[in-house]
Design an enzyme around this catalytic site. Structure first.
Site, short mmCIF file in Angstrom:
data_model
loop_
_atom_site.label_atom_id
_atom_site.label_comp_id
_atom_site.label_asym_id
_atom_site.label_seq_id
_atom_site.Cartn_x
_atom_site.Cartn_y
_atom_site.Cartn_z
N THR A 45 0.81 -1.22 0.00
CA THR A 45 0.00 0.00 0.00
C THR A 45 0.84 1.28 0.00
O THR A 45 0.30 2.37 -0.01
CB THR A 45 -0.96 0.02 1.21
OG1 THR A 45 -0.22 -0.28 2.40
CG2 THR A 45 -2.07 -0.99 1.05
N HIS A 50 9.21 0.06 4.95
CA HIS A 50 9.68 0.97 6.00
C HIS A 50 10.32 0.15 7.11
O HIS A 50 10.45 -1.08 7.03
CB HIS A 50 8.54 1.85 6.52
CG HIS A 50 7.32 1.09 6.98
ND1 HIS A 50 7.32 0.30 8.11
CD2 HIS A 50 6.08 0.99 6.44
CE1 HIS A 50 6.13 -0.24 8.27
NE2 HIS A 50 5.35 0.15 7.27
N HIS A 53 9.00 -3.13 8.38
CA HIS A 53 9.20 -4.34 7.57
C HIS A 53 10.60 -4.92 7.75
O HIS A 53 10.84 -6.08 7.40
CB HIS A 53 9.03 -4.02 6.08
CG HIS A 53 7.65 -3.58 5.71
ND1 HIS A 53 7.37 -2.31 5.26
CD2 HIS A 53 6.47 -4.24 5.72
CE1 HIS A 53 6.08 -2.21 5.00
NE2 HIS A 53 5.51 -3.36 5.28
N LYS A 87 -6.23 -1.67 12.14
CA LYS A 87 -6.73 -0.43 11.56
C LYS A 87 -8.08 -0.09 12.20
O LYS A 87 -8.85 -0.96 12.53
CB LYS A 87 -6.91 -0.55 10.04
CG LYS A 87 -5.69 -1.05 9.29
CD LYS A 87 -4.54 -0.06 9.33
CE LYS A 87 -3.38 -0.49 8.46
NZ LYS A 87 -2.77 -1.74 8.83
N ARG A 91 -9.40 1.24 4.50
CA ARG A 91 -8.40 1.94 3.72
C ARG A 91 -8.89 2.29 2.33
O ARG A 91 -9.80 1.67 1.80
CB ARG A 91 -7.12 1.10 3.63
CG ARG A 91 -6.44 0.97 4.96
CD ARG A 91 -5.09 0.35 4.83
NE ARG A 91 -5.16 -0.99 4.28
CZ ARG A 91 -4.22 -1.90 4.45
NH1 ARG A 91 -3.16 -1.60 5.14
NH2 ARG A 91 -4.32 -3.09 3.92
N GLN A 176 -6.30 -14.54 2.71
CA GLN A 176 -4.94 -14.83 3.21
C GLN A 176 -4.81 -16.31 3.54
O GLN A 176 -3.75 -16.91 3.31
CB GLN A 176 -4.61 -13.98 4.42
CG GLN A 176 -3.14 -14.16 4.86
CD GLN A 176 -2.68 -13.16 5.90
OE1 GLN A 176 -3.11 -12.01 5.88
NE2 GLN A 176 -1.81 -13.58 6.79
N LYS A 232 5.43 2.13 18.52
CA LYS A 232 5.99 1.56 17.30
C LYS A 232 7.22 2.36 16.87
O LYS A 232 7.19 3.59 16.84
CB LYS A 232 4.96 1.59 16.17
CG LYS A 232 4.12 0.34 16.09
CD LYS A 232 3.36 0.28 14.78
CE LYS A 232 2.50 -0.98 14.72
NZ LYS A 232 1.74 -1.05 13.49
N LYS A 235 8.88 5.91 13.35
CA LYS A 235 8.11 7.13 13.11
C LYS A 235 8.94 8.33 13.56
O LYS A 235 9.57 8.30 14.61
CB LYS A 235 6.79 7.12 13.88
CG LYS A 235 5.82 6.06 13.42
CD LYS A 235 5.12 6.48 12.15
CE LYS A 235 4.04 5.46 11.77
NZ LYS A 235 3.50 5.74 10.45
N THR A 236 8.91 9.40 12.76
CA THR A 236 9.58 10.65 13.14
C THR A 236 8.59 11.78 12.93
O THR A 236 7.47 11.56 12.46
CB THR A 236 10.82 10.91 12.27
OG1 THR A 236 10.38 11.20 10.93
CG2 THR A 236 11.77 9.72 12.25
#
Length: 412
Positions: A45, A50, A53, A87, A91, A176, A232, A235-236
Site C-alpha cells: 500500500t 519501511h 518491515h 486499523k 483503507r 490470506q 511503534k 516514526k519521526t
C-alpha cells in the site's frame, strides 16, 4: 541440513524475535533437520518498505542463511480488499497499477537482505491467483470451512466491530488463508511467518490446510518493533522511516538509529543486526558515554544492511565530521535557497519554512524561543534575525535544530 549447526529457531529465540508459535517443539525440530519453505506477506500500500518491515526481512535472512527457502508474497490481490488488522478505518481502494508499481519497488529493497538467485528465494504476487477466482467456487470450496462466529472472535476484527466492519474486509482472512493453501500446494510451503498482529490470519490458513489437505502446517509470529515504552518504532516528526533512499536519505536513516533511546539500543542490536550475541551482550554492560558508541555501531550496521557498506561509511563519516567539528558535509541533508533571496536578506522564520526545515513559522518561533536553533554553530536568539549572503561559508550554511539535527542550506 547439518545438525551440528546452531538451530535457527534457537537463534531467533535468543535474539528476541519470537512472539507465538503453533507447535514450538515440532517447528524447532523441522528447522533443525530439513530445508523448510516458508512465506511472509508484504502489503504493497506504499511505494517503499519501511522500518517496520525490516524485522521481517532480517528474519528471512536468518532463515535463508540456515538453509531454508523464503517466499516473499506481495499482496497485490489482498491489497485490492484491505487488511483490517490494527486499523480503525477502512483503507482507500488502490488501482492494480499502483499495487504493481509498489510491489516492484519492494523487490529492489528486499534484494539487499534476501538472495533471490537460483531459486534460493522466490517472490510471488497473490493477485496472480486471487484476481481470477470464481466467487461461487471460492465460497463452496473455501468459505465452507470458516464459521462467522469464530472469525468475529479473531483479534484482528474486534477493534473494528464498534465502528463497522465492511464485508469486503471480512473476506480478507479467507483470502490470506487461501494464499497459504495455494503456496502449500504449489511450493510445499509449510510455514507462515509474520508480525504478531497477523496471528489470527495465520491460524486461519493453518486450519484451512488441515481441513482441505489433512496436513499439519505451522505458524510463527514475531514481536513488533517497538520502543521500551511500547510505541511503534520507525516514526519521526516527518513521518515513517523508509528503506527507499529517495524517501528517507541514508543520512537521516543513520541518524534515526543513532538517536534511539538508551533503553532500546541492545534490543535493536539483537533484532536488526547480525552482530554476534556475545558482542552485543558485552555492549549491554556499557554505561554513560559508551552507550553512544553502541548507538553508532547500531546506526552503522543497520544502514549498511539497508543501503550497503559504502553508503554507511559515507554517512558515518559525515555524521562524525558534523558532531565533532560542526563542519558541512556532502552527505548532510541539504536544502537550497536562491542567492538572489539572500542578497535582499530573508527572515530566519521565512528561511526555515521556505527550505522545509520547519513545517510552519510557529514551530520555528518555538524553536528559537527555546534556544534550540543554531546558524553556523551560533545560537539564533531573535525571531527577527535576518539571513543574508554574509552568512554563507563556501556557498552554504549549517542549520542545527536541537542537539542532533543538522542540515545544510546551499545558495544557488
Amino acid at each position: 541440513m547439518d545438525n551440528a549447526k546452531v538451530n535457527v529457531f534457537d537463534t531467533l529465540m535468543e535474539r528476541g524475535f519470537i512472539a507465538q508459535t503453533t507447535n514450538q517443539e515440532k517447528i524447532r525440530e523441522l528447522l533443525g533437520s530439513e530445508s523448510v519453505t516458508f512465506y511472509i506477506g508484504f502489503d504493497p500500500t506504499a511505494d517503499s518498505l519501511h522500518v517496520g518491515h525490516l524485522l521481517q526481512l532480517i528474519v528471512m535472512s536468518h532463515m535463508q542463511k540456515a538453509g531454508h527457502r523464503p517466499i516473499a508474497v506481495i499482496g497485490g490481490g489482498t491489497a485490492m480488499v484491505g487488511d483490517p488488522t490494527g486499523k480503525t478505518d477502512m483503507r482507500r481502494m488502490m488501482t492494480r497499477e499502483e499495487i504493481q508499481h509498489n510491489g516492484n519497488r519492494f523487490k529492489e529493497q528486499m534484494r539487499n537482505l534476501v538472495d533471490f538467485s537460483n531459486g534460493r528465494a522466490i517472490m510471488v504476487d497473490n493477485a496472480d491467483w486471487l484476481l481470477n477466482l470464481n466467487y461461487i467456487s471460492f465460497l463452496r470450496e473455501i468459505g465452507v470451512h470458516f464459521t462467522v462466529n469464530r472469525m468475529l472472535a479473531a483479534e484482528c476484527f474486534k477493534s473494528r466491530m464498534e465502528r463497522g466492519l465492511s464485508f469486503i474486509e471480512f473476506n480478507y482472512m479467507l483470502m490470506q488463508s487461501y494464499d497459504f493453501l495455494k503456496l502449500y500446494k504449489d511450493y510445499n510451503c509449510i510455514m507462515q511467518l509474520g508480525g504478531d498482529d497477523q496471528w489470527s490470519n495465520i491460524l486461519g490458513g493453518i486450519d484451512l490446510i488441515r481441513r482441505v489437505e489433512g496436513k499439519e502446517v505451522y505458524g510463527m509470529t514475531f514481536q513488533l518493533l517497538t520502543t521500551s515504552d511500547g510505541k511503534k518504532m520507525g516514526k519521526t516528526e516527518k513521518g515513517a522511516v523508509w528503506l527507499d533512499p529517495q524517501k528517507t536519505s541514508p543520512y537521516d536513516f543513520y541518524q534515526y538509529w543513532r538517536n534511539v533511546q538508551d533503553a532500546d539500543v541492545i534490543r535493536c542490536l539483537k533484532l536488526l543486526t547480525f552482530l554476534p550475541l556475545e558482542q552485543i551482550n558485552e555492549m549491554e554492560t556499557w554505561k554513560d558515554a559508551r552507550i553512544n558508541e553502541a548507538k553508532k555501531i547500531l546506526a552503522y550496521e543497520v544502514t549498511a544492511l539497508v543501503h550497503g557498506r559504502e553508503e554507511a561509511d559515507k554517512v558515518h563519516k559525515a555524521a562524525e565530521a558534523i558532531f565533532s567539528k560542526g563542519v558541512a558535509s556532502d552527505d548532510m541533508p541539504t536544502a537550497t535557497i536562491e542567492r538572489s533571496v539572500l542578497k535582499e536578506g530573508i527572515n530566519i522564520l521565512d528561511l526555515l519554512v521556505r527550505t522545509g526545515l520547519t513545517p510552519s513559522k510557529g514551530e520555528g518561533r518555538r524553536l528559537i524561543q527555546q534556544g534550540g536553533l543554531y546558524l553556523n554553530n551560533e545560537r539564533v536568539d531573535s525571531i527577527d534575525r535576518m539571513v543574508s549572503e554574509s552568512d554563507l561559508e563556501d556557498s552554504g550554511m549549517i542549520i542545527r535544530k536541537g542537539k542532533k539535527s543538522y542540515h545544510k542550506i546551499v545558495a544557488e
